[in-house]
Write an enzyme that holds these catalytic residues in place. Structure first.
Site, PDB file in Angstrom:
ATOM      1  N   THR A  46       0.835  -1.200   0.000  1.00 60.11           N
ATOM      2  CA  THR A  46       0.000   0.000   0.000  1.00 60.11           C
ATOM      3  C   THR A  46       0.869   1.249   0.000  1.00 60.11           C
ATOM      4  O   THR A  46       0.616   2.209  -0.739  1.00 60.11           O
ATOM      5  CB  THR A  46      -0.909   0.019   1.241  1.00 60.11           C
ATOM      6  OG1 THR A  46      -1.627  -1.208   1.313  1.00 60.11           O
ATOM      7  CG2 THR A  46      -1.883   1.174   1.200  1.00 60.11           C
ATOM      8  N   LYS A 164       1.087 -10.334   8.465  1.00 59.82           N
ATOM      9  CA  LYS A 164       1.271  -8.926   8.825  1.00 59.82           C
ATOM     10  C   LYS A 164      -0.062  -8.478   9.401  1.00 59.82           C
ATOM     11  O   LYS A 164      -1.057  -8.380   8.680  1.00 59.82           O
ATOM     12  CB  LYS A 164       1.654  -8.098   7.603  1.00 59.82           C
ATOM     13  CG  LYS A 164       1.799  -6.607   7.903  1.00 59.82           C
ATOM     14  CD  LYS A 164       2.056  -5.796   6.631  1.00 59.82           C
ATOM     15  CE  LYS A 164       2.119  -4.301   6.929  1.00 59.82           C
ATOM     16  NZ  LYS A 164       2.252  -3.491   5.707  1.00 59.82           N
ATOM     17  N   ILE A 206       6.515  -4.892   9.781  1.00 58.20           N
ATOM     18  CA  ILE A 206       6.689  -4.296   8.451  1.00 58.20           C
ATOM     19  C   ILE A 206       6.226  -2.859   8.615  1.00 58.20           C
ATOM     20  O   ILE A 206       5.038  -2.585   8.729  1.00 58.20           O
ATOM     21  CB  ILE A 206       5.911  -5.044   7.363  1.00 58.20           C
ATOM     22  CG1 ILE A 206       6.479  -6.465   7.195  1.00 58.20           C
ATOM     23  CG2 ILE A 206       5.988  -4.286   6.035  1.00 58.20           C
ATOM     24  CD1 ILE A 206       5.707  -7.344   6.235  1.00 58.20           C
TER      25      ILE A 206
END
Length: 297
Positions: A46, A164, A206
């Site tokens: 993203t 994630k 992340i």
């Protein structure tokens, strides 16, 4: 798959003034992150504005990061969507040779049931030549991939190796750590909950802000993994204002403003996103000033 422990960063895709991909800036950012101590890089997420990139631009970004990285750290690439068969087709066409794993978001907009989410990822796992990191981000997808579904996927396919988790809920993070099989990695997808996730038993993060503050952020996560909570939280609190600032006008406008302040790339984003306002840029410049050292050339 090499274990992705510690700090991974969700790289931006820098743009020139004409909004074409800025290859030179991307090289600089990769070097800046690796020199700062991050453990791995994630491209085309993203934060990388992947939904506004063409197929050719995606491969260009992947190839550029591969060259700039030169085998120094593991690489992960985002390959996901809400059309299962389109994701499978994309997996067939991308050159994943130099990538350790794929990061695949839970289907968005069409809001599948938990069974639909399960079947989506099982189909992708069957087609994928690489291990899969699930990505749960309810604020963007409109649905929450529940811990029971994640544990079911982790037990059903050896290809599915991590998640994630960006629900923002530490209760959900703890449930994942409790219910998922040993060896399955719980990776934070929220900067603000990264340290609590690691201290609870997660394997790392992340991060978005970690690419702007690679040294401090990766040091914080390493301290957390060692159980050095006091030292880790001291670092967390120096960065907390920035973690909040960079999301005030949407991601990646904020982190791109950090890179502009660091003179590594422009703050340009592609529509429908908007570049950070002058007011936010000023706040970000004030925040980043104490952290600035000599940046990558």
């Amino acid at each position: 798959m090499k274990e992705l422990i510690g700090t991974g960063v969700a790289l931006i895709t820098p743009f020139k003034s004409d909004l074409s991909v800025d290859i030179d800036a991307l090289h600089k950012i990769v070097n800046y992150c690796i020199d700062g101590g991050v453990e791995y890089l994630v491209v085309l997420g993203t934060t990388g504005e992947s939904v506004t990139l063409t197929k050719e631009e995606k491969q260009l970004v992947m190839d550029t990061v591969t060259i700039a990285n030169a085998g120094r750290v593991p690489l992960v690439v985002g390959v996901g969507g809400n059309n299962t068969y389109a994701v499978i087709e994309e997996l067939k066409t991308l050159d994943l040779t130099n990538y350790e794993a794929i990061l695949s978001v839970s289907p968005y907009y069409n809001k599948p049931t938990q069974e639909g989410i399960f079947q989506h990822f099982m189909a992708i796992a069957e087609a994928s030549p690489k291990p899969i990191i699930l990505y749960n981000v309810p604020g963007r997808t409109g649905s929450n991939m529940l811990p029971a579904t994640v544990a079911r996927l982790a037990n059903a396919s050896e290809k599915i190796v991590a998640i994630k988790e960006a629900s923002g809920s530490m209760v959900q993070v703890q449930e994942l750590i409790k219910t998922c099989p040993k060896g399955f990695q719980i990776i934070s997808g929220d900067d603000i909950t990264a340290l609590p996730t690691v201290l609870a038993g997660g394997s790392g993060v992340i991060s978005v802000i970690g690419q702007g503050l690679p040294s401090e952020f990766s040091e914080m996560i390493r301290a957390g993994l060692k159980g050095e909570a006091e030292e880790a939280y001291a670092l967390h609190y120096t960065m907390q204002e920035g973690m909040e600032l960079i999301f005030q006008e949407g991601n990646p406008a904020g982190i791109k403003a950090i890179f502009e302040a660091l003179q590594l790339s422009r703050a340009s984003v592609r529509l429908p996103l908007m570049e950070a306002t002058a007011g936010l840029k000023q706040k970000i410049q004030h925040f980043i000033k104490p952290f600035v050292r000599v940046t990558a050339g």
